[in-house]
Design an enzyme around this catalytic site. Structure first.
Site, PDB file in Angstrom:
ATOM      1  N   ARG A  16       9.118  -4.799  -9.045  1.00  0.00           N
ATOM      2  CA  ARG A  16       9.758  -3.592  -8.546  1.00  0.00           C
ATOM      3  C   ARG A  16      11.189  -3.896  -8.134  1.00  0.00           C
ATOM      4  O   ARG A  16      11.438  -4.816  -7.358  1.00  0.00           O
ATOM      5  CB  ARG A  16       8.968  -3.046  -7.342  1.00  0.00           C
ATOM      6  CG  ARG A  16       9.623  -1.833  -6.717  1.00  0.00           C
ATOM      7  CD  ARG A  16       8.866  -1.384  -5.468  1.00  0.00           C
ATOM      8  NE  ARG A  16       9.811  -0.762  -4.547  1.00  0.00           N
ATOM      9  CZ  ARG A  16       9.769  -0.908  -3.236  1.00  0.00           C
ATOM     10  NH1 ARG A  16       8.847  -1.661  -2.677  1.00  0.00           N
ATOM     11  NH2 ARG A  16      10.666  -0.318  -2.481  1.00  0.00           N
ATOM     12  N   HIS A  61      17.417   3.539  -2.928  1.00  0.00           N
ATOM     13  CA  HIS A  61      16.990   2.594  -1.901  1.00  0.00           C
ATOM     14  C   HIS A  61      18.096   2.473  -0.853  1.00  0.00           C
ATOM     15  O   HIS A  61      18.731   1.445  -0.692  1.00  0.00           O
ATOM     16  CB  HIS A  61      16.688   1.231  -2.517  1.00  0.00           C
ATOM     17  CG  HIS A  61      15.832   0.373  -1.635  1.00  0.00           C
ATOM     18  ND1 HIS A  61      14.724  -0.292  -2.102  1.00  0.00           N
ATOM     19  CD2 HIS A  61      15.918   0.074  -0.315  1.00  0.00           C
ATOM     20  CE1 HIS A  61      14.161  -0.971  -1.117  1.00  0.00           C
ATOM     21  NE2 HIS A  61      14.878  -0.761  -0.016  1.00  0.00           N
ATOM     22  N   GLU A 107      11.108   4.947   0.954  1.00  0.00           N
ATOM     23  CA  GLU A 107      11.021   5.146   2.393  1.00  0.00           C
ATOM     24  C   GLU A 107      11.944   6.235   2.954  1.00  0.00           C
ATOM     25  O   GLU A 107      12.752   5.981   3.846  1.00  0.00           O
ATOM     26  CB  GLU A 107      11.312   3.837   3.131  1.00  0.00           C
ATOM     27  CG  GLU A 107      10.343   2.719   2.791  1.00  0.00           C
ATOM     28  CD  GLU A 107      10.683   1.422   3.517  1.00  0.00           C
ATOM     29  OE1 GLU A 107      11.809   1.288   4.039  1.00  0.00           O
ATOM     30  OE2 GLU A 107       9.818   0.536   3.580  1.00  0.00           O
ATOM     31  N   ASN A 247       4.660   1.013   1.864  1.00  0.00           N
ATOM     32  CA  ASN A 247       5.139  -0.275   2.332  1.00  0.00           C
ATOM     33  C   ASN A 247       4.480  -0.524   3.686  1.00  0.00           C
ATOM     34  O   ASN A 247       4.838   0.109   4.674  1.00  0.00           O
ATOM     35  CB  ASN A 247       6.654  -0.282   2.471  1.00  0.00           C
ATOM     36  CG  ASN A 247       7.354  -0.068   1.142  1.00  0.00           C
ATOM     37  OD1 ASN A 247       6.749  -0.226   0.079  1.00  0.00           O
ATOM     38  ND2 ASN A 247       8.630   0.283   1.185  1.00  0.00           N
ATOM     39  N   TYR A 249       3.220  -3.278   6.620  1.00  0.00           N
ATOM     40  CA  TYR A 249       3.337  -4.611   7.189  1.00  0.00           C
ATOM     41  C   TYR A 249       2.505  -4.805   8.445  1.00  0.00           C
ATOM     42  O   TYR A 249       2.007  -5.890   8.691  1.00  0.00           O
ATOM     43  CB  TYR A 249       4.807  -4.899   7.547  1.00  0.00           C
ATOM     44  CG  TYR A 249       5.717  -4.994   6.359  1.00  0.00           C
ATOM     45  CD1 TYR A 249       5.918  -6.200   5.716  1.00  0.00           C
ATOM     46  CD2 TYR A 249       6.375  -3.866   5.872  1.00  0.00           C
ATOM     47  CE1 TYR A 249       6.755  -6.294   4.622  1.00  0.00           C
ATOM     48  CE2 TYR A 249       7.207  -3.942   4.775  1.00  0.00           C
ATOM     49  CZ  TYR A 249       7.399  -5.166   4.144  1.00  0.00           C
ATOM     50  OH  TYR A 249       8.208  -5.237   3.046  1.00  0.00           O
ATOM     51  N   GLU A 321       4.882  -2.721  -0.867  1.00  0.00           N
ATOM     52  CA  GLU A 321       5.434  -3.836  -0.103  1.00  0.00           C
ATOM     53  C   GLU A 321       4.392  -4.324   0.879  1.00  0.00           C
ATOM     54  O   GLU A 321       3.704  -3.530   1.523  1.00  0.00           O
ATOM     55  CB  GLU A 321       6.692  -3.449   0.701  1.00  0.00           C
ATOM     56  CG  GLU A 321       7.951  -3.279  -0.097  1.00  0.00           C
ATOM     57  CD  GLU A 321       9.146  -2.957   0.788  1.00  0.00           C
ATOM     58  OE1 GLU A 321       9.151  -3.371   1.979  1.00  0.00           O
ATOM     59  OE2 GLU A 321      10.067  -2.281   0.311  1.00  0.00           O
TER      60      GLU A 321
END
Length: 457
Positions: A16, A61, A107, A247, A249, A321
């Site tokens: 990506r 992005h 995002e 994404n 985390y 991600e």
């Protein structure tokens, strides 16, 4: 080409990256297409495919031609929707014969928060108590910016489905930055605050694209401050996703701010009357990392997948991600860093949680085994005084703030040595999994890699 060869040797079968809007259109619609920008991305795409690596391409992005910001205020003006549509049309025409997975925006919820609420990213707009910027309104502008980003996505998706999908056969989606949340206290008000946190972070951007409207939790908190979709907007935006990207985390605690005192804007409607916290009674929610808000909480991966599957009726999901950045001590030896023990533990735990989510999905007859498609390991480039923190592939520095003790990479990069890249031990954990998955015709989780590349020359 050396970087692509490293990916190939690792067993990566998808990569990506992001298009730099200004590289394709330095002046937006006010100027010409830059042929060198087209050539640059053609070279990347062609060489990825030559090595059997599928490109996943994001159109936006967090960067845009400066002239769009100066001319009309960027995402705060509805004119940006047409500029973004113009960029997308060029990219579909130039690259769409080879790119089968498109991401419109990376995002947008993160952009709305950190650009227009906190003012930490360019053009840095905010107001107290969220920040001290020269201009901006944190109670209103995040909502306006998100609304324009969602409509820009809808117009691009509509155009792709009507004019390109039949001949190119691709899919188009969007990526949400997705924390999972847990109640700080064992009280109903905090459990309700968790629902609001998910609504104000994830459903804020995904509900309109699936259902054509903002979540009820936001309507209750914001009332008339929340932008409205016209009937024609609803027809355009509803069902404009082929897949969801997240994404993910970490996980945070959530505290209710309706019945409890909160600071730093938690008591404001735009935040959903809640506050996010990283520890309970002085104990962190998980093992700390080099990133202040990222803690190791593997159960959050399973929970966020389950939330998305339930709320969006089994829509295909790509985990776009996920990664780990250990704290680095200045006196730590390179040999110790290359052992990468904590990163191996992180990926084992998060992959196990993801596998558990997949098994849970299979237990429901309505759910398809194919619904969870890919896991992208994060190659996000956080700068480091010791490592060039670029993950597996390229050297790239973040553009606003140095994070001198964080790195997400699977390869050590050393600018001062002729030996540029050395694999960490995490490679030897990832490598057999990647190559094993690659042999299968159908797989729920494929080990892949991602770089958020704006200008990766």
């Amino acid at each position: 080409m050396e970087d692509i060869e490293i990916m190939h040797s690792l067993g990566v079968n998808a990569y990506r990256f992001s298009i730099s809007w200004a590289r394709i259109l330095p002046k937006g619609r006010f100027g010409k297409v830059n042929p060198k920008g087209i050539e640059f991305y053609n070279k990347i795409i062609d060489n990825l495919l030559l090595k059997g690596i599928e490109p996943f391409v994001a159109l936006y992005h967090q960067d845009m031609p400066q002239i769009l910001e100066e001319s009309y205020g960027g995402w705060l003006n509805h004119l940006i929707q047409e500029d973004f549509l113009y960029l997308a049309t060029i990219c579909f025409n130039e690259f769409g014969d080879r790119v089968k997975h498109w991401i419109t925006l990376n995002e947008p919820n993160h952009v709305a928060e950190f650009t227009y609420l906190r003012g930490e990213l360019p053009p840095a707009r905010c107001s107290p108590p969220f920040g001290n910027c020269s201009a901006g309104n944190s109670d209103v502008e995040p909502l306006v910016a998100m609304h324009n980003m969602l409509m820009a996505h809808a117009k691009v998706a509509d155009m792709y489905h009507r004019h390109f999908k039949t001949t190119q056969g691709g899919l188009i989606g969007i990526i949400a930055f997705a924390f999972m949340y847990e109640p700080l206290r064992y009280e109903e008000v905090d459990r309700e605050a968790v629902n609001r946190a998910l609504a104000f972070n994830i459903a804020w951007m995904l509900d309109p694209l699936v259902y054509g409207k903002y979540p009820a939790e936001m309507h209750e908190c914001l009332g008339l401050e929340l932008p409205r979709f016209s009937n024609s907007d609803k027809e355009l935006i509803r069902g404009s996703l082929d897949f969801i990207g997240i994404n993910h985390y970490s996980t945070l605690y959530v505290k209710d701010c309706i019945y409890s005192a909160c600071s730093m804007g938690g008591d404001r409607p735009v935040r959903g009357f809640l506050s996010t916290i990283t520890e309970r009674d002085g104990v962190p929610i998980g093992k700390p990392t080099a990133m202040p808000r990222f803690f190791v909480v593997p159960r959050g991966m399973k929970k966020i997948i389950e939330y998305l599957k339930q709320r969006y009726d089994n829509m295909p999901i790509f985990v776009t991600e996920n990664g780990y950045s250990p704290k680095i001590q200045h006196d730590e030896h390179v040999e110790d860093l290359l052992q990468d023990v904590d990163r191996i533990k992180f990926h084992k735990a998060y992959l196990a949680a993801l596998a558990s989510a997949i098994r849970g999905v299979r237990m429901h007859s309505r759910c398809s085994r194919k619904s969870l498609r890919l896991l992208f390991l994060d190659c996000r480039p956080w700068p480091s005084l010791i490592f060039s923190s670029t993950g597996v592939i390229l050297d790239l520095f973040f553009w606003t703030v140095a994070v001198p003790q964080s790195h997400f990479q699977l390869y050590k990069s050393d600018f001062g040595s002729s030996q540029k890249q050395q694999p960490t031990q995490c490679n030897y954990y990832i490598l057999p999994h990647a190559k094993k998955k690659k042999k299968k015709k159908k797989s729920n989780v494929i080990i892949t890699c991602k770089l958020c590349g704006r200008d990766n020359s």
